[in-house]
Enzyme design. Structure first.
Site, PDB file in Angstrom:
ATOM      1  N   ASN A  71      -1.695  22.694  -4.375  1.00 16.76           N
ATOM      2  CA  ASN A  71      -2.926  23.265  -3.819  1.00 16.76           C
ATOM      3  C   ASN A  71      -3.171  24.578  -4.576  1.00 16.76           C
ATOM      4  OD1 ASN A  71      -4.912  24.494  -2.313  1.00 16.76           O
ATOM      5  ND2 ASN A  71      -3.614  24.862  -0.512  1.00 16.76           N
ATOM      6  N   SER A 128       5.796  28.178   0.900  1.00 13.12           N
ATOM      7  CA  SER A 128       6.788  28.765  -0.013  1.00 13.12           C
ATOM      8  C   SER A 128       7.797  27.753  -0.567  1.00 13.12           C
ATOM      9  CB  SER A 128       7.500  29.938   0.649  1.00 13.12           C
ATOM     10  OG  SER A 128       6.550  30.960   0.957  1.00 13.12           O
ATOM     11  N   GLU A 163      -5.454  28.519   5.936  1.00 12.68           N
ATOM     12  CA  GLU A 163      -6.426  29.551   5.531  1.00 12.68           C
ATOM     13  C   GLU A 163      -7.832  29.194   6.031  1.00 12.68           C
ATOM     14  OE1 GLU A 163      -5.063  29.324   1.521  1.00 12.68           O
ATOM     15  OE2 GLU A 163      -3.181  30.164   2.248  1.00 12.68           O
ATOM     16  N   GLY A 178       2.812  31.385   1.470  1.00 14.73           N
ATOM     17  CA  GLY A 178       2.597  32.501   0.555  1.00 14.73           C
ATOM     18  C   GLY A 178       3.428  33.736   0.880  1.00 14.73           C
ATOM     19  N   HIS A 186      -6.402  23.290   6.485  1.00 12.59           N
ATOM     20  CA  HIS A 186      -5.439  24.209   5.895  1.00 12.59           C
ATOM     21  C   HIS A 186      -5.429  25.515   6.699  1.00 12.59           C
ATOM     22  CE1 HIS A 186      -3.501  27.016   3.214  1.00 12.59           C
ATOM     23  NE2 HIS A 186      -2.884  25.959   2.733  1.00 12.59           N
ATOM     24  N   LYS A 229      -5.628  26.532  -4.460  1.00  7.31           N
ATOM     25  CA  LYS A 229      -6.425  27.522  -3.706  1.00  7.31           C
ATOM     26  C   LYS A 229      -7.531  28.089  -4.612  1.00  7.31           C
ATOM     27  CE  LYS A 229      -2.421  28.216  -0.850  1.00  7.31           C
ATOM     28  NZ  LYS A 229      -1.689  29.038   0.091  1.00  7.31           N
ATOM     29  N   GLU A 272       2.648  22.877   7.794  1.00  3.05           N
ATOM     30  CA  GLU A 272       2.725  24.145   7.081  1.00  3.05           C
ATOM     31  C   GLU A 272       2.769  25.297   8.086  1.00  3.05           C
ATOM     32  OE1 GLU A 272       1.048  23.762   2.836  1.00  3.05           O
ATOM     33  OE2 GLU A 272      -0.640  24.109   4.161  1.00  3.05           O
TER      34      GLU A 272
HETATM   35  P1  PGA Z   1       2.540  28.436  -0.789  1.00 11.41           P
HETATM   36  O1  PGA Z   1       1.245  27.724  -0.168  1.00 11.41           O
HETATM   37  O2  PGA Z   1       3.360  27.340  -1.452  1.00 11.41           O
HETATM   38  O3  PGA Z   1       2.024  29.418  -1.782  1.00 11.41           O
HETATM   39  O4  PGA Z   1       3.282  29.062   0.341  1.00 11.41           O
HETATM   40  C1  PGA Z   1       1.325  26.456   0.435  1.00 11.41           C
HETATM   41  C2  PGA Z   1      -0.032  26.040   0.964  1.00 11.41           C
HETATM   42  O5  PGA Z   1      -0.766  26.893   1.472  1.00 11.41           O
HETATM   43  O6  PGA Z   1      -0.420  24.862   0.891  1.00 11.41           O
END
Ligand code: PGA
Length: 250
Positions: free
Chosen positions: A9, A213, A97, A173, A95, A11, A167
């Site tokens: 992903n 992460s 976010e 992140g 997601h 983003k 998640e």
């Molecule tokens: P990250 O993001 O691997 O940077 O923690 C995962 C995601 O949001 O799908």
């Protein structure tokens, strides 16, 4: 047997030059891999050039979001039909976010899942609890509500076309991954929920990815767990070498 799946992903990252360089490297380095399903979700504007480079490769493409109407006066939005038209395979829905920064509700997520299934696109349906919810021991209630509301009214026979991504918001992140045991606990809970909502066969066939992460040095422990079938990867999918290592975790 559920086929392992690794999806990047991206983003809101990459320039067009970075996007094309990244997939060009992935195409070359992952050319031989057939035992893991691989996907990338670039920003909308780079999906087509990325797809073009990936022609003839085993790497699939996805979008990071979608709107639930098919066309019309919805400025700034992209429809399922448009994503299907340019050859997308997956679409991320719900997601964290989008839920917590852009304010998407379970109701909106539910509409999106329904229209994606109707358009023949695979939703990657994301769920996850916040840190304070985990600390309050309400993780299972939060996940149950997200899964039940997200799948509300989805025909039982269609549920098997969905991929779920667990998640935990506190792990995205932040560099703090859930331990394989913490993730397994929630994955197994989600699989039980799916068997109640649809049936045992669908639950056993459904892939549940972990995200938050994920890095080359923690993927093996996660993938060793019975109910963890893959990873949705943010940061570590933006560099070819780390994403290649994740796909070749075995
Ligand atoms: P990250 O993001 O691997 O940077 O923690 C995962 C995601 O949001 O799908």
């Amino acid at each position: 047997m559920r086929k392992p799946i690794m999806v990047g992903n991206w983003k809101m990252n990459t320039t067009s030059a970075e996007a094309t360089a990244l997939v060009t490297a992935l195409k070359t380095e992952l050319n031989e891999v057939t035992d893991v399903e691989i996907g990338v979700c670039p920003p909308f504007v780079y999906i087509q050039p990325v797809k073009q480079i990936l022609q003839g490769s085993n790497i699939k493409t996805g979008a990071q979001n979608v709107y639930w109407e098919s066309k019309g006066a919805f400025t700034g939005q992209v429809s399922p039909g448009m994503l299907k038209d340019i050859g997308c395979d997956y679409v991320l829905v719900g997601h964290s976010e989008c839920r917590h920064v852009m304010g998407e509700t379970d109701e909106v997520i539910n509409k999106k899942i329904k229209v994606l299934l109707a358009a023949g696109l695979t939703p990657i349906f994301c769920v996850g609890e916040k840190l304070e919810q985990r600390q309050d021991n309400t993780t299972e209630n939060v996940i149950r509500a997200q899964v039940e509301q997200g799948l509300n009214g989805v025909p039982k026979e269609k549920i098997k076309e969905i991929i779920v991504a667990y998640e935990p918001v506190w792990a995205i992140g932040t560099g703090k991954t859930a331990t394989p045991e913490q993730a397994q606990e929630v994955h197994s809970f989600i699989r039980k929920l799916i068997s109640l909502i649809s049936n045992e066969e669908t639950a056993q066939g459904m892939r549940i990815m972990y995200g938050g992460s994920v890095k080359p040095d923690n993927i093996k422990g996660l993938m060793a767990k019975d109910d963890i079938d893959g990873a949705l990867v943010g940061g570590a999918s933006l560099k070819a070498d780390s994403f290649v290592k994740l796909v070749k975790y075995q």
